[in-house]
Scaffold this active site. Structure first.
Site, PDB file in Angstrom:
ATOM      1  N   GLN A 135     -13.299  -1.512  -8.605  1.00 56.57           N
ATOM      2  CA  GLN A 135     -13.405  -2.682  -7.728  1.00 56.57           C
ATOM      3  C   GLN A 135     -14.792  -3.322  -7.873  1.00 56.57           C
ATOM      4  O   GLN A 135     -15.441  -3.121  -8.885  1.00 56.57           O
ATOM      5  CB  GLN A 135     -13.104  -2.331  -6.259  1.00 56.57           C
ATOM      6  CG  GLN A 135     -11.644  -2.002  -6.009  1.00 56.57           C
ATOM      7  CD  GLN A 135     -11.350  -0.517  -5.997  1.00 56.57           C
ATOM      8  OE1 GLN A 135     -12.202   0.290  -5.678  1.00 56.57           O
ATOM      9  NE2 GLN A 135     -10.147  -0.150  -6.364  1.00 56.57           N
ATOM     10  N   LYS A 157     -14.953  -4.662 -16.247  1.00 54.83           N
ATOM     11  CA  LYS A 157     -15.712  -3.409 -16.379  1.00 54.83           C
ATOM     12  C   LYS A 157     -15.074  -2.499 -17.404  1.00 54.83           C
ATOM     13  O   LYS A 157     -15.757  -1.788 -18.121  1.00 54.83           O
ATOM     14  CB  LYS A 157     -15.761  -2.666 -15.034  1.00 54.83           C
ATOM     15  CG  LYS A 157     -16.535  -3.362 -13.966  1.00 54.83           C
ATOM     16  CD  LYS A 157     -16.488  -2.589 -12.661  1.00 54.83           C
ATOM     17  CE  LYS A 157     -15.088  -2.454 -12.100  1.00 54.83           C
ATOM     18  NZ  LYS A 157     -14.454  -3.708 -11.698  1.00 54.83           N
ATOM     19  N   GLY A 158     -13.730  -2.531 -17.457  1.00 49.75           N
ATOM     20  CA  GLY A 158     -13.007  -1.612 -18.332  1.00 49.75           C
ATOM     21  C   GLY A 158     -13.483  -1.690 -19.767  1.00 49.75           C
ATOM     22  O   GLY A 158     -13.795  -0.678 -20.387  1.00 49.75           O
ATOM     23  N   ARG A 190      -0.589  -9.416  -9.599  1.00 50.99           N
ATOM     24  CA  ARG A 190      -0.810 -10.531  -8.671  1.00 50.99           C
ATOM     25  C   ARG A 190      -1.747 -11.576  -9.280  1.00 50.99           C
ATOM     26  O   ARG A 190      -2.757 -11.224  -9.902  1.00 50.99           O
ATOM     27  CB  ARG A 190      -1.477 -10.018  -7.383  1.00 50.99           C
ATOM     28  CG  ARG A 190      -0.503  -9.339  -6.449  1.00 50.99           C
ATOM     29  CD  ARG A 190      -1.166  -9.053  -5.116  1.00 50.99           C
ATOM     30  NE  ARG A 190      -2.136  -7.976  -5.197  1.00 50.99           N
ATOM     31  CZ  ARG A 190      -2.775  -7.494  -4.149  1.00 50.99           C
ATOM     32  NH1 ARG A 190      -2.596  -8.005  -2.961  1.00 50.99           N
ATOM     33  NH2 ARG A 190      -3.634  -6.504  -4.286  1.00 50.99           N
ATOM     34  N   PRO A 191      -1.438 -12.878  -9.106  1.00 50.35           N
ATOM     35  CA  PRO A 191      -2.359 -13.898  -9.608  1.00 50.35           C
ATOM     36  C   PRO A 191      -3.677 -13.826  -8.849  1.00 50.35           C
ATOM     37  O   PRO A 191      -3.683 -13.591  -7.639  1.00 50.35           O
ATOM     38  CB  PRO A 191      -1.642 -15.221  -9.311  1.00 50.35           C
ATOM     39  CG  PRO A 191      -0.541 -14.914  -8.370  1.00 50.35           C
ATOM     40  CD  PRO A 191      -0.259 -13.442  -8.440  1.00 50.35           C
ATOM     41  N   ASP A 219     -12.385  -6.643 -10.916  1.00 54.05           N
ATOM     42  CA  ASP A 219     -11.746  -7.231 -12.103  1.00 54.05           C
ATOM     43  C   ASP A 219     -12.734  -7.992 -12.978  1.00 54.05           C
ATOM     44  O   ASP A 219     -12.373  -8.968 -13.621  1.00 54.05           O
ATOM     45  CB  ASP A 219     -10.605  -8.200 -11.709  1.00 54.05           C
ATOM     46  CG  ASP A 219      -9.658  -7.597 -10.702  1.00 54.05           C
ATOM     47  OD1 ASP A 219      -9.208  -6.461 -10.937  1.00 54.05           O
ATOM     48  OD2 ASP A 219      -9.370  -8.250  -9.679  1.00 54.05           O
ATOM     49  N   GLY A 261      -7.467  -0.773 -11.820  1.00 54.75           N
ATOM     50  CA  GLY A 261      -6.737  -0.839 -13.075  1.00 54.75           C
ATOM     51  C   GLY A 261      -7.623  -1.390 -14.159  1.00 54.75           C
ATOM     52  O   GLY A 261      -8.029  -2.535 -14.116  1.00 54.75           O
ATOM     53  N   HIS A 262      -7.978  -0.558 -15.091  1.00 51.96           N
ATOM     54  CA  HIS A 262      -8.770  -1.030 -16.218  1.00 51.96           C
ATOM     55  C   HIS A 262      -7.838  -1.249 -17.394  1.00 51.96           C
ATOM     56  O   HIS A 262      -7.013  -0.400 -17.701  1.00 51.96           O
ATOM     57  CB  HIS A 262      -9.786   0.017 -16.638  1.00 51.96           C
ATOM     58  CG  HIS A 262     -10.938   0.136 -15.692  1.00 51.96           C
ATOM     59  ND1 HIS A 262     -11.554  -0.942 -15.128  1.00 51.96           N
ATOM     60  CD2 HIS A 262     -11.593   1.212 -15.249  1.00 51.96           C
ATOM     61  CE1 HIS A 262     -12.531  -0.525 -14.357  1.00 51.96           C
ATOM     62  NE2 HIS A 262     -12.573   0.782 -14.408  1.00 51.96           N
ATOM     63  N   THR A 275     -12.246  -2.839   0.296  1.00 50.16           N
ATOM     64  CA  THR A 275     -11.541  -1.615  -0.027  1.00 50.16           C
ATOM     65  C   THR A 275     -12.090  -0.506   0.884  1.00 50.16           C
ATOM     66  O   THR A 275     -12.999  -0.756   1.684  1.00 50.16           O
ATOM     67  CB  THR A 275     -11.677  -1.324  -1.539  1.00 50.16           C
ATOM     68  OG1 THR A 275     -10.729  -0.345  -1.905  1.00 50.16           O
ATOM     69  CG2 THR A 275     -13.070  -0.870  -1.910  1.00 50.16           C
TER      70      THR A 275
HETATM   71  P1  GDP Z   1     -11.814  -4.432 -14.757  1.00 45.16           P
HETATM   72  O1  GDP Z   1     -10.985  -3.749 -13.741  1.00 45.16           O
HETATM   73  O2  GDP Z   1     -13.132  -4.882 -14.217  1.00 45.16           O
HETATM   74  O3  GDP Z   1     -11.924  -3.694 -16.047  1.00 45.16           O
HETATM   75  O4  GDP Z   1     -11.063  -5.749 -15.118  1.00 45.16           O
HETATM   76  P2  GDP Z   1      -9.567  -5.897 -15.652  1.00 45.16           P
HETATM   77  O5  GDP Z   1      -9.241  -4.807 -16.591  1.00 45.16           O
HETATM   78  O6  GDP Z   1      -8.674  -6.180 -14.522  1.00 45.16           O
HETATM   79  O7  GDP Z   1      -9.728  -7.245 -16.425  1.00 45.16           O
HETATM   80  C1  GDP Z   1     -10.240  -7.258 -17.591  1.00 45.16           C
HETATM   81  C2  GDP Z   1      -9.362  -8.147 -18.436  1.00 45.16           C
HETATM   82  O8  GDP Z   1     -10.167  -9.128 -18.994  1.00 45.16           O
HETATM   83  C3  GDP Z   1      -8.743  -7.380 -19.580  1.00 45.16           C
HETATM   84  O9  GDP Z   1      -7.482  -7.889 -19.882  1.00 45.16           O
HETATM   85  C4  GDP Z   1      -9.715  -7.645 -20.713  1.00 45.16           C
HETATM   86  O10 GDP Z   1      -9.120  -7.608 -21.975  1.00 45.16           O
HETATM   87  C5  GDP Z   1     -10.171  -9.014 -20.384  1.00 45.16           C
HETATM   88  N1  GDP Z   1     -11.524  -9.284 -20.837  1.00 45.16           N
HETATM   89  C6  GDP Z   1     -12.616  -8.489 -20.724  1.00 45.16           C
HETATM   90  N2  GDP Z   1     -13.702  -9.104 -21.222  1.00 45.16           N
HETATM   91  C7  GDP Z   1     -13.271 -10.324 -21.651  1.00 45.16           C
HETATM   92  C8  GDP Z   1     -13.918 -11.428 -22.262  1.00 45.16           C
HETATM   93  O11 GDP Z   1     -15.105 -11.442 -22.499  1.00 45.16           O
HETATM   94  N3  GDP Z   1     -13.136 -12.509 -22.544  1.00 45.16           N
HETATM   95  C9  GDP Z   1     -11.813 -12.569 -22.281  1.00 45.16           C
HETATM   96  N4  GDP Z   1     -11.140 -13.678 -22.584  1.00 45.16           N
HETATM   97  N5  GDP Z   1     -11.171 -11.526 -21.713  1.00 45.16           N
HETATM   98  C10 GDP Z   1     -11.890 -10.437 -21.401  1.00 45.16           C
END
Ligand code: GDP
Length: 427
Positions: free
Chosen positions: A226, A21-22, A305-306, A18, A45-46, A241
């Site tokens: 992950q 990366k997305g 989940r928090p 989380d 989940g991205h 995982t």
């Molecule tokens: P991933 O699985 O690594 O892509 O992570 P997630 O998708 O679970 O979490 C990324 C979340 O963080 C998304 O809701 C993005 O919009 C948000 N996000 C990504 N980069 C930033 C940032 O620089 N600042 C903030 N505030 N949110 C971000």
């Protein structure tokens, strides 16, 4: 990011997942010809925001949102075919052209209803905090040589035998758990029969495709899911995982040689989070945890989940730099720390009176570890509009400089908001 010397680039999470990366993959994917997922399954989940529409992608690489970019799901992924087609149909509904540019490795293993059933009924899996999507049981079947691969759909008779054998194994497990539920073989075969033509139409030798693309000068992004500390070998076992999330897994999971990888970018948050059980040495107290969780919207994209939150852990990230061979870092969510009066970086752990600066393999040591912190004054102003490093407040720059020197990797990108343009480092 891509140039004549760097054509195949891996993006990995360098913490517990989380890391954002997305968004980064999405921005880099625009500059790539191919984007390939190499491990995990529909538990990733991205979240990608494009304009006012946000897309949550579980299995399909986010490169799909860019016209002309080819996307592949590698052999290292365990593929949930039902979810895949739901995802494809949603993309098509939102106007994304998927036709002819999404490939699925014919060697990828399938996640079937029996895997989800075993996942749901296993209390051990619940204790680890799995997402219950059958990923772990599917990988177990893969390693146990009972798995069913995409290419098996080409042979209906063999497929029936494989499904029956898999069901037998799953039923025995369910009985051991004390569950009265059993696998529905006819329903599974019916589902597979229905999905067969659509799935086989996407099936390819992905490793060969990527190899050929590389030879032809294409740029390839290998997208990890992950994070490194969830890697089945290198993570906080058993709170991990079931796949190899680190750059080594990118080679086996995409089906290309390790020597074909030119660079590895590690994505880290400016602080630390993790979902589910397991050690998190730098975890905040409840009050700060709740505050940062709200500021950073730290709730799982797949499960809601928090997430547990803590200070940036330099021991963790230095370890991730070493095991992945990270050539650079992308620090995300710096803006989430904008309002804090002071911020900390963990530089080592005190365990039984001794200071360690290497991440231990033994969770007992981690449980007894007290983080040692370096404190920095907060910058107490918004970083959201910064587009160059020089735009950042001096305390934020000092914070990032210390991260670089502590973990031995240069920071190539800094993300300061959810929007695609809120990235420092994109020339
Ligand atoms: P991933 O699985 O690594 O892509 O992570 P997630 O998708 O679970 O979490 C990324 C979340 O963080 C998304 O809701 C993005 O919009 C948000 N996000 C990504 N980069 C930033 C940032 O620089 N600042 C903030 N505030 N949110 C971000």
């Amino acid at each position: 990011m891509f140039d004549s010397k760097r054509r195949v680039v891996v993006v990995v999470g360098a913490q517990w997942g989380d890391e954002g990366k997305g968004k980064l993959v999405d921005v880099l994917a625009e500059r790539a010809d191919w984007v390939v997922r190499y491990q995990g399954g529909a538990n990733a989940g991205h979240t990608v925001h494009i304009g006012d529409v946000s897309f949550v992608l579980h299995q399909i690489p986010s490169g799909i949102l860019h016209p002309g970019v080819r996307c592949a799901i590698g052999n290292g992924v365990v593929l949930d075919p039902e979810t895949l087609f739901t995802e494809i149909d949603e993309l098509v509904r939102d106007g994304v052209d998927v036709e002819g540019r999404l490939y699925v490795s014919d060697r990828a293993h399938l996640v079937l209803p029996c895997h989800k059933l075993v996942d749901a009924e296993s209390s051990a899996n619940k204790a680890i905090g799995t997402t219950g999507r059958g990923i772990g049981p599917a990988y177990e079947d893969k390693v146990g040589r009972r798995g069913i691969r995409v290419l098996d759909l080409r042979h209906p008779e063999k497929l029936r035998a494989l499904v029956e054998r898999g069901a037998e194994h799953a039923d025995a497990q369910l009985a051991r758990f004390g569950s009265t539920k059993r696998v529905d073989v006819p329903a599974t075969l019916e589902t597979l029969d229905r999905l067969r033509p659509r799935l086989l139409a996407l099936a390819e030798d992905v490793g060969r495709c990527v190899h050929r693309a590389r030879e032809a000068g294409a740029s390839v992004l290998l997208e990890g899911a992950q994070g490194s500390l969830l890697d089945v070998d290198h993570g906080t076992y058993p709170f991990v995982t079931s796949s190899s999330t680190t750059s080594g897994g990118a080679s086996t999971g995409a089906g290309i040689a390790p020597t074909a990888i030119d660079a590895v970018l590690g994505v880290v948050k400016a602080y630390t989070t993790r979902v589910g059980a397991g050690p998190l040495p730098t975890e905040f107290d409840e009050e700060l945890g709740e505050r940062v969780r709200r500021l950073g919207n730290e709730y799982g994209a797949t499960t809601g989940r928090p997430r547990r939150c803590g200070w940036f852990d330099g021991v963790v990230v230095r370890y991730a730099v070493r095991i992945n061979g990270l050539s650079g870092l992308a620090v995300t969510k710096l803006d989430v720390l904008d309002t804090l009066d002071r911020v900390a970086i963990c530089t080592g752990y005190a365990v039984d009176g001794e200071v360690h600066d290497e991440f231990p393999g033994d969770l007992d040591a981690l449980d007894r570890a007290t983080p040692r912190y370096e404190w920095f004054e907060g910058w107490r102003q918004s970083t959201a509009d910064a587009r160059r490093i020089e735009d950042l407040p001096a305390p934020a720059r000092r914070y990032l400089d210390r991260i670089e020197s502590l973990v031995n990797a240069p920071i190539d990108f800094v993300s300061v908001g959810t929007r695609r343009d809120q990235i420092i480092g994109l020339a």
